[in-house]
Design a protein around this motif. Structure first.
Motif, PDB file in Angstrom:
ATOM      1  N   ALA A   1     -32.028  -0.553 -37.084  1.00  0.00           N
ATOM      2  CA  ALA A   1     -31.507   0.762 -36.724  1.00  0.00           C
ATOM      3  C   ALA A   1     -30.778   0.657 -35.396  1.00  0.00           C
ATOM      4  O   ALA A   1     -31.095  -0.183 -34.552  1.00  0.00           O
ATOM      5  CB  ALA A   1     -32.639   1.776 -36.623  1.00  0.00           C
ATOM      6  N   ARG A   2     -29.780   1.523 -35.229  1.00  0.00           N
ATOM      7  CA  ARG A   2     -29.022   1.543 -33.989  1.00  0.00           C
ATOM      8  C   ARG A   2     -29.752   2.392 -32.958  1.00  0.00           C
ATOM      9  O   ARG A   2     -30.246   3.486 -33.288  1.00  0.00           O
ATOM     10  CB  ARG A   2     -27.639   2.134 -34.249  1.00  0.00           C
ATOM     11  N   ILE A   3     -29.811   1.911 -31.742  1.00  0.00           N
ATOM     12  CA  ILE A   3     -30.465   2.661 -30.672  1.00  0.00           C
ATOM     13  C   ILE A   3     -29.517   3.753 -30.181  1.00  0.00           C
ATOM     14  O   ILE A   3     -28.399   3.468 -29.751  1.00  0.00           O
ATOM     15  CB  ILE A   3     -30.872   1.725 -29.513  1.00  0.00           C
TER      16      ILE A   3
ATOM     17  N   ALA B   1     -30.671   5.463 -35.186  1.00  0.00           N
ATOM     18  CA  ALA B   1     -29.937   5.810 -36.406  1.00  0.00           C
ATOM     19  C   ALA B   1     -30.156   4.670 -37.399  1.00  0.00           C
ATOM     20  O   ALA B   1     -29.841   3.528 -37.085  1.00  0.00           O
ATOM     21  CB  ALA B   1     -28.448   5.977 -36.109  1.00  0.00           C
ATOM     22  N   PRO B   2     -30.724   4.917 -38.561  1.00  0.00           N
ATOM     23  CA  PRO B   2     -31.044   3.860 -39.534  1.00  0.00           C
ATOM     24  C   PRO B   2     -29.802   3.099 -39.967  1.00  0.00           C
ATOM     25  O   PRO B   2     -28.736   3.698 -40.152  1.00  0.00           O
ATOM     26  CB  PRO B   2     -31.636   4.619 -40.731  1.00  0.00           C
ATOM     27  N   ARG B   3     -29.935   1.771 -40.115  1.00  0.00           N
ATOM     28  CA  ARG B   3     -28.794   0.950 -40.537  1.00  0.00           C
ATOM     29  C   ARG B   3     -29.143   0.011 -41.691  1.00  0.00           C
ATOM     30  O   ARG B   3     -28.268  -0.438 -42.399  1.00  0.00           O
ATOM     31  CB  ARG B   3     -28.265   0.123 -39.359  1.00  0.00           C
ATOM     32  N   TYR B   4     -30.387  -0.363 -41.881  1.00  0.00           N
ATOM     33  CA  TYR B   4     -30.743  -1.294 -42.950  1.00  0.00           C
ATOM     34  C   TYR B   4     -32.111  -0.935 -43.515  1.00  0.00           C
ATOM     35  O   TYR B   4     -33.046  -0.653 -42.753  1.00  0.00           O
ATOM     36  CB  TYR B   4     -30.745  -2.740 -42.424  1.00  0.00           C
ATOM     37  N   ASN B   5     -32.215  -0.933 -44.850  1.00  0.00           N
ATOM     38  CA  ASN B   5     -33.439  -0.533 -45.546  1.00  0.00           C
ATOM     39  C   ASN B   5     -33.855   0.894 -45.179  1.00  0.00           C
ATOM     40  O   ASN B   5     -35.028   1.180 -44.886  1.00  0.00           O
ATOM     41  CB  ASN B   5     -34.585  -1.526 -45.270  1.00  0.00           C
TER      42      ASN B   5
ATOM     43  N   GLU C   1     -24.829  -8.584 -37.675  1.00  0.00           N
ATOM     44  CA  GLU C   1     -24.629  -9.920 -38.243  1.00  0.00           C
ATOM     45  C   GLU C   1     -25.536 -10.957 -37.588  1.00  0.00           C
ATOM     46  O   GLU C   1     -25.918 -11.944 -38.214  1.00  0.00           O
ATOM     47  CB  GLU C   1     -23.165 -10.362 -38.080  1.00  0.00           C
ATOM     48  N   GLU C   2     -25.866 -10.756 -36.317  1.00  0.00           N
ATOM     49  CA  GLU C   2     -26.730 -11.717 -35.634  1.00  0.00           C
ATOM     50  C   GLU C   2     -28.092 -11.828 -36.296  1.00  0.00           C
ATOM     51  O   GLU C   2     -28.786 -12.834 -36.172  1.00  0.00           O
ATOM     52  CB  GLU C   2     -26.942 -11.300 -34.170  1.00  0.00           C
ATOM     53  N   ALA C   3     -28.485 -10.753 -36.988  1.00  0.00           N
ATOM     54  CA  ALA C   3     -29.777 -10.779 -37.687  1.00  0.00           C
ATOM     55  C   ALA C   3     -29.589 -11.065 -39.173  1.00  0.00           C
ATOM     56  O   ALA C   3     -30.516 -10.905 -39.962  1.00  0.00           O
ATOM     57  CB  ALA C   3     -30.488  -9.439 -37.498  1.00  0.00           C
ATOM     58  N   GLY C   4     -28.365 -11.491 -39.548  1.00  0.00           N
ATOM     59  CA  GLY C   4     -28.098 -11.805 -40.941  1.00  0.00           C
ATOM     60  C   GLY C   4     -27.952 -10.580 -41.816  1.00  0.00           C
ATOM     61  O   GLY C   4     -28.152 -10.647 -43.024  1.00  0.00           O
ATOM     62  N   LEU C   5     -27.588  -9.448 -41.211  1.00  0.00           N
ATOM     63  CA  LEU C   5     -27.471  -8.194 -41.958  1.00  0.00           C
ATOM     64  C   LEU C   5     -26.006  -7.761 -42.028  1.00  0.00           C
ATOM     65  O   LEU C   5     -25.202  -8.145 -41.179  1.00  0.00           O
ATOM     66  CB  LEU C   5     -28.297  -7.100 -41.264  1.00  0.00           C
TER      67      LEU C   5
END
Length: 203
Positions: free
Chosen positions: A34-36, A102-106, A164-168
Motif C-alpha cells: 500500500a502507498r503511504i 492507499a491499497p496497491r496490491y492484494n 517494482e523493487e518488491a517484484g510487484l
DNA sequence: TTCAGGATGTACT
DNA sequence: GTACATCCTGAAC
C-alpha cells in the motif's frame, strides 16, 4: 527496499519523505502493499506528544531507542494498534507514525482483514474509511504487537520507493509530483505547546 | 454529512 | 485510578 540510512536522519524530514513510498507486508504466502498517504513525526528529545518525551524509558518505550527503521507497534485505547518506524540514531528515541495508506496490491485480502469482506462488497462508507487512520492501517495490513521491535530489513515488513523493487506491478496513478500537505498532529491535545507543531504530512 | 458517546486494556502515577 | 498518537455505531439534519 529503502536502505536503513533512510531512517537515520532527522525525524520530521523522514516523515515528510515517507509519504508516497510503499509499505510492503509479507506473512505466510501472502504479500500486501500500500502507498503511504499520511505520517506524523514524534521526537522524544523535546516533544511532549511522544511516549519517550524527555528520554523517558519504560518497557513500552524501549523500542523507540532501537536502531533506525525498527518497527514500533503499540496498543492504544485498549483495542487498536499503531505502526511506527523508529528514526534517528540508536539511543535517540524518535519515530514516524504511519496514519494512512492507499491499497496497491492484494486489495481483496486487505479488505478481508479490515472488514471481513471482499473489495467489491464494501459499502461507500467503508471505501471512504478504508485505511485512513493508524488503527485501520494495522487492521488492514495484519500488523499487531507481535511485530514490535522487528529490525528493519525483515521481509515481513519494509518500505520501498517503487512497487517494482518488491517484484510487484507498478501503479501508473502514482506517477507525477506529490501534492504534499502539512498540518498539525491529531489526537494529542494534552501535549501543550507541541500540539501546534506542523509535523503531520499527507496527500 | 456530521456529531456524540461508548468500547476496551495497558502503561504509568 | 487516570489517561490514552482510535474506531464504530446510531441518530439527527
Amino acid at each position: 527496499m529503502l536502505p536503513q540510512a533512510f531512517f537515520s536522519g532527522d525525524t520530521v524530514e523522514t516523515a515528510r519523505a515517507l509519504v508516497g513510498k510503499y509499505l510492503v507486508r509479507r506473512y505466510g504466502r501472502i504479500t500486501l502493499a500500500a502507498r503511504i498517504t499520511e505520517t506524523e513525526a514524534y521526537v522524544g528529545r523535546m516533544d511532549k506528544a511522544c511516549h519517550a518525551y524527555g528520554y523517558r524509558k519504560t518497557e513500552r518505550t524501549k523500542t523507540l531507542y532501537a536502531p533506525p527503521g525498527t518497527a514500533y507497534v503499540y496498543l492504544i485505547y485498549g483495542m487498536h494498534c499503531c505502526l511506527n518506524f523508529v528514526t534517528e540514531g540508536e539511543g535517540e528515541p524518535a519515530a514516524v507514525l504511519v496514519r494512512g495508506l492507499a491499497p496497491r496490491y492484494n486489495q481483496d485480502i486487505i479488505a478481508e482483514n479490515r472488514f471481513h469482506c471482499k473489495c467489491g462488497e464494501m459499502t461507500a462508507y467503508q471505501k471512504k474509511n478504508f485505511l485512513n487512520g493508524p488503527g485501520k492501517v494495522c487492521a488492514g495490513m495484519n500488523i499487531d504487537r507481535a511485530l514490535n521491535g522487528l529490525p528493519y530489513g525483515s521481509q515481513e515488513l519494509f518500505v520501498c520507493g517503487r512497487l517494482e523493487e518488491a517484484g510487484l506491478p507498478p501503479c501508473p496513478d502514482d506517477d507525477g509530483p506529490l501534492d504534499l500537505k502539512v498540518g498539525k498532529r491529531i489526537g494529542i491535545d494534552y501535549a501543550e505547546e507541541a500540539v501546534d507543531f506542523p509535523w503531520r504530512f499527507y496527500l
